[in-house]
Motif scaffolding. Structure first.
Motif, PDB file in Angstrom:
ATOM      1  N   ILE A 106     -20.473   2.550   5.588  1.00  0.00           N
ATOM      2  CA  ILE A 106     -20.302   3.955   5.212  1.00  0.00           C
ATOM      3  C   ILE A 106     -19.633   4.018   3.848  1.00  0.00           C
ATOM      4  CG2 ILE A 106     -19.220   6.145   5.833  1.00  0.00           C
ATOM      5  CD1 ILE A 106     -19.301   5.241   8.737  1.00  0.00           C
ATOM      6  N   SER A 107     -20.320   4.655   2.915  1.00  0.00           N
ATOM      7  CA  SER A 107     -19.791   4.768   1.558  1.00  0.00           C
ATOM      8  C   SER A 107     -18.766   5.897   1.483  1.00  0.00           C
ATOM      9  CB  SER A 107     -20.933   5.050   0.574  1.00  0.00           C
ATOM     10  OG  SER A 107     -20.425   5.230  -0.738  1.00  0.00           O
ATOM     11  N   THR A 108     -17.572   5.566   1.002  1.00  0.00           N
ATOM     12  CA  THR A 108     -16.530   6.583   0.839  1.00  0.00           C
ATOM     13  C   THR A 108     -16.007   6.550  -0.581  1.00  0.00           C
ATOM     14  OG1 THR A 108     -14.793   5.048   1.548  1.00  0.00           O
ATOM     15  CG2 THR A 108     -15.816   6.402   3.257  1.00  0.00           C
ATOM     16  N   THR A 109     -15.575   7.695  -1.060  1.00  0.00           N
ATOM     17  CA  THR A 109     -15.008   7.768  -2.398  1.00  0.00           C
ATOM     18  C   THR A 109     -13.553   7.313  -2.361  1.00  0.00           C
ATOM     19  OG1 THR A 109     -14.201  10.030  -2.148  1.00  0.00           O
ATOM     20  CG2 THR A 109     -16.490   9.755  -2.858  1.00  0.00           C
ATOM     21  N   MET A 110     -12.993   7.089  -3.540  1.00  0.00           N
ATOM     22  CA  MET A 110     -11.586   6.712  -3.633  1.00  0.00           C
ATOM     23  C   MET A 110     -10.697   7.819  -3.082  1.00  0.00           C
ATOM     24  SD  MET A 110      -9.670   4.186  -4.557  1.00  0.00           S
ATOM     25  CE  MET A 110     -10.631   3.237  -5.749  1.00  0.00           C
ATOM     26  N   ALA A 111     -11.069   9.074  -3.334  1.00  0.00           N
ATOM     27  CA  ALA A 111     -10.282  10.200  -2.826  1.00  0.00           C
ATOM     28  C   ALA A 111     -10.320  10.247  -1.298  1.00  0.00           C
ATOM     29  CB  ALA A 111     -10.801  11.512  -3.415  1.00  0.00           C
ATOM     30  N   ASP A 112     -11.485   9.908  -0.709  1.00  0.00           N
ATOM     31  CA  ASP A 112     -11.591   9.844   0.752  1.00  0.00           C
ATOM     32  C   ASP A 112     -10.609   8.823   1.317  1.00  0.00           C
ATOM     33  OD1 ASP A 112     -13.663  11.702   0.833  1.00  0.00           O
ATOM     34  OD2 ASP A 112     -15.221  10.164   0.686  1.00  0.00           O
ATOM     35  N   GLN A 113     -10.564   7.655   0.674  1.00  0.00           N
ATOM     36  CA  GLN A 113      -9.688   6.581   1.146  1.00  0.00           C
ATOM     37  C   GLN A 113      -8.220   6.965   0.993  1.00  0.00           C
ATOM     38  OE1 GLN A 113     -10.911   2.554  -0.187  1.00  0.00           O
ATOM     39  NE2 GLN A 113     -12.766   3.531  -0.981  1.00  0.00           N
ATOM     40  N   VAL A 114      -7.881   7.596  -0.124  1.00  0.00           N
ATOM     41  CA  VAL A 114      -6.496   8.012  -0.342  1.00  0.00           C
ATOM     42  C   VAL A 114      -6.096   9.081   0.670  1.00  0.00           C
ATOM     43  CG1 VAL A 114      -4.929   9.186  -1.939  1.00  0.00           C
ATOM     44  CG2 VAL A 114      -6.457   7.383  -2.781  1.00  0.00           C
ATOM     45  N   GLU A 115      -7.002  10.027   0.942  1.00  0.00           N
ATOM     46  CA  GLU A 115      -6.714  11.053   1.943  1.00  0.00           C
ATOM     47  C   GLU A 115      -6.421  10.415   3.296  1.00  0.00           C
ATOM     48  OE1 GLU A 115      -8.875  14.839   4.211  1.00  0.00           O
ATOM     49  OE2 GLU A 115      -9.890  13.821   2.555  1.00  0.00           O
ATOM     50  N   GLU A 116      -7.239   9.430   3.675  1.00  0.00           N
ATOM     51  CA  GLU A 116      -7.045   8.755   4.951  1.00  0.00           C
ATOM     52  C   GLU A 116      -5.717   8.006   4.974  1.00  0.00           C
ATOM     53  OE1 GLU A 116      -7.688   7.596   8.797  1.00  0.00           O
ATOM     54  OE2 GLU A 116      -8.809   9.056   7.599  1.00  0.00           O
ATOM     55  N   ARG A 117      -5.365   7.329   3.861  1.00  0.00           N
ATOM     56  CA  ARG A 117      -4.093   6.607   3.787  1.00  0.00           C
ATOM     57  C   ARG A 117      -2.910   7.569   3.894  1.00  0.00           C
ATOM     58  NH1 ARG A 117      -7.114   3.165   4.422  1.00  0.00           N
ATOM     59  NH2 ARG A 117      -7.358   1.150   3.387  1.00  0.00           N
ATOM     60  N   LEU A 118      -3.025   8.727   3.288  1.00  0.00           N
ATOM     61  CA  LEU A 118      -1.937   9.703   3.348  1.00  0.00           C
ATOM     62  C   LEU A 118      -1.764  10.243   4.766  1.00  0.00           C
ATOM     63  CD1 LEU A 118      -2.452  11.710   0.024  1.00  0.00           C
ATOM     64  CD2 LEU A 118      -0.720   9.973   0.532  1.00  0.00           C
ATOM     65  N   ARG A 119      -2.867  10.476   5.453  1.00  0.00           N
ATOM     66  CA  ARG A 119      -2.786  10.925   6.852  1.00  0.00           C
ATOM     67  C   ARG A 119      -2.078   9.869   7.697  1.00  0.00           C
ATOM     68  NH1 ARG A 119      -6.487  14.943   8.570  1.00  0.00           N
ATOM     69  NH2 ARG A 119      -7.925  15.664   6.957  1.00  0.00           N
ATOM     70  N   GLU A 120      -2.473   8.599   7.495  1.00  0.00           N
ATOM     71  CA  GLU A 120      -1.855   7.504   8.258  1.00  0.00           C
ATOM     72  C   GLU A 120      -0.369   7.401   7.928  1.00  0.00           C
ATOM     73  OE1 GLU A 120      -4.119   4.137   7.101  1.00  0.00           O
ATOM     74  OE2 GLU A 120      -5.870   4.637   8.350  1.00  0.00           O
ATOM     75  N   TYR A 121      -0.023   7.559   6.654  1.00  0.00           N
ATOM     76  CA  TYR A 121       1.379   7.464   6.229  1.00  0.00           C
ATOM     77  C   TYR A 121       2.214   8.574   6.867  1.00  0.00           C
ATOM     78  CZ  TYR A 121       5.420   7.721   3.104  1.00  0.00           C
ATOM     79  OH  TYR A 121       6.685   7.774   2.600  1.00  0.00           O
ATOM     80  N   ILE A 122       1.697   9.795   6.846  1.00  0.00           N
ATOM     81  CA  ILE A 122       2.423  10.933   7.426  1.00  0.00           C
ATOM     82  C   ILE A 122       2.626  10.728   8.926  1.00  0.00           C
ATOM     83  CG2 ILE A 122       2.206  13.390   8.000  1.00  0.00           C
ATOM     84  CD1 ILE A 122       0.834  13.749   5.243  1.00  0.00           C
ATOM     85  N   THR A 123       1.595  10.206   9.590  1.00  0.00           N
ATOM     86  CA  THR A 123       1.704   9.962  11.031  1.00  0.00           C
ATOM     87  C   THR A 123       2.664   8.819  11.330  1.00  0.00           C
ATOM     88  OG1 THR A 123      -0.576  10.711  11.360  1.00  0.00           O
ATOM     89  CG2 THR A 123       0.417   9.413  13.133  1.00  0.00           C
ATOM     90  N   HIS A 124       2.545   7.716  10.582  1.00  0.00           N
ATOM     91  CA  HIS A 124       3.369   6.533  10.823  1.00  0.00           C
ATOM     92  C   HIS A 124       4.851   6.826  10.588  1.00  0.00           C
ATOM     93  CE1 HIS A 124       4.468   2.307  11.047  1.00  0.00           C
ATOM     94  NE2 HIS A 124       5.072   2.403   9.869  1.00  0.00           N
ATOM     95  N   LYS A 125       5.143   7.632   9.592  1.00  0.00           N
ATOM     96  CA  LYS A 125       6.532   7.956   9.268  1.00  0.00           C
ATOM     97  C   LYS A 125       7.074   9.104  10.119  1.00  0.00           C
ATOM     98  CE  LYS A 125       7.293   5.007   5.924  1.00  0.00           C
ATOM     99  NZ  LYS A 125       8.343   3.965   6.038  1.00  0.00           N
ATOM    100  N   ALA A 126       6.220   9.631  11.001  1.00  0.00           N
ATOM    101  CA  ALA A 126       6.630  10.707  11.913  1.00  0.00           C
ATOM    102  C   ALA A 126       7.216  11.906  11.177  1.00  0.00           C
ATOM    103  CB  ALA A 126       7.632  10.173  12.950  1.00  0.00           C
ATOM    104  N   PHE A 127       6.547  12.310  10.112  1.00  0.00           N
ATOM    105  CA  PHE A 127       6.976  13.509   9.388  1.00  0.00           C
ATOM    106  C   PHE A 127       6.858  14.728  10.293  1.00  0.00           C
ATOM    107  CE2 PHE A 127       6.347  10.774   5.779  1.00  0.00           C
ATOM    108  CZ  PHE A 127       7.187  11.266   4.797  1.00  0.00           C
ATOM    109  N   ARG A 128       7.725  15.700  10.080  1.00  0.00           N
ATOM    110  CA  ARG A 128       7.711  16.954  10.805  1.00  0.00           C
ATOM    111  C   ARG A 128       7.551  18.111   9.816  1.00  0.00           C
ATOM    112  NH1 ARG A 128       6.912  13.933  14.214  1.00  0.00           N
ATOM    113  NH2 ARG A 128       8.012  13.554  16.183  1.00  0.00           N
ATOM    114  N   PRO A 129       6.991  19.239  10.262  1.00  0.00           N
ATOM    115  CA  PRO A 129       6.880  20.391   9.358  1.00  0.00           C
ATOM    116  C   PRO A 129       8.220  20.707   8.699  1.00  0.00           C
ATOM    117  CG  PRO A 129       5.675  20.835  11.369  1.00  0.00           C
ATOM    118  CD  PRO A 129       6.397  19.530  11.593  1.00  0.00           C
TER     119      PRO A 129
END
Length: 229
Positions: A11-34
């Motif tokens: 599956i071809s993804t753009t660099m922005a797609d990959q960065v978006e996915e990494r940011l989602r993972e980072y926010i989840t892993h660090k247990a950020f809250r609103p």
């Protein structure tokens, strides 16, 4: 001839797609809250090894989804996403295909049947009186449009009585499709009443059980369900 090997395609993804996915993972892993601040754009770009433009595009997507916002003196913070906002902008029967309208209508029917437990927990005398007033008005209607209006008013009042704000908002969002289908059925002489009427449903709410209401609602919606089948 040798069979084609069962291998997952790339599956071809753009660099922005990959960065978006990494940011989602980072926010989840660090247990950020609103309300929590997230790193600055330049810090994210350095950590990810990409340009600030790529990070900016990925952050813009998260902002459009309502996941992040920018606050004065605080920078970017995580927000409570509005999960229905995007759907609300698209939920119009004239820009949805026939199959999509049918599936949305089916989903609304499922909500109608499944709200019995909430109704019996949260029903009030005022809510019952509102339903009875609609039933009384329905008995006096003279035109098909008035009948359609009463149908919509009755079921909307049930959602209001259930008292779940997300369900109420979702119901309001589905309303244009519900109106479209009900009016279509009426125009084509499809609109028939099930063996359980609105008055019967009110009586069950007053004197019956959640199980009886669920059964009654299924019988009330039976003409719709038979046509969908």
């Amino acid at each position: 001839m040798e069979a084609t090997p069962k291998i997952e395609p790339i599956i071809s993804t753009t660099m922005a797609d990959q960065v978006e996915e990494r940011l989602r993972e980072y926010i989840t892993h660090k247990a950020f809250r609103p309300g929590d601040a997230i790193p600055k754009e330049v810090e994210l770009a350095e950590a990810l090894g990409v340009s600030r433009n790529v990070v900016r595009e990925a952050l813009s997507r998260l902002r459009m989804l309502g996941m992040i916002d920018t606050k004065k003196r605080r920078g970017m913070i995580l927000t409570q996403p509005d999960i229905l906002s995007g759907l609300e902008r698209m939920m119009h029967p004239h820009i949805l295909g026939t199959d999509t309208r049918k599936q949305i209508f089916e989903f609304r029917l499922v909500l109608e049947v499944g709200q019995a437990a909430l109704l019996f927990v949260r029903k009030t005398d005022e809510g019952i009186q509102k339903l009875e007033a609609i039933v009384k008005q329905e008995s006096q209607v003279l035109t098909i449009q008035e009948k359609v209006d009463c149908e919509i008013a009755f079921h909307s009042a049930l959602y209001e009585m259930a008292g779940n704000e997300t369900i109420k908002r979702f119901q309001a969002m589905l309303m244009p499709v519900f109106e479209y289908v009900v009016e279509y059925e009426t125009d084509h002489d499809f609109h028939t009443v099930g063996s359980v009427t609105h008055r019967d449903l009110v009586n069950i709410l007053k004197n019956g059980t959640p199980e009886e209401f669920t059964s009654g609602m299924l019988k009330h919606l039976e003409p719709h369900l038979l046509r969908l089948a």
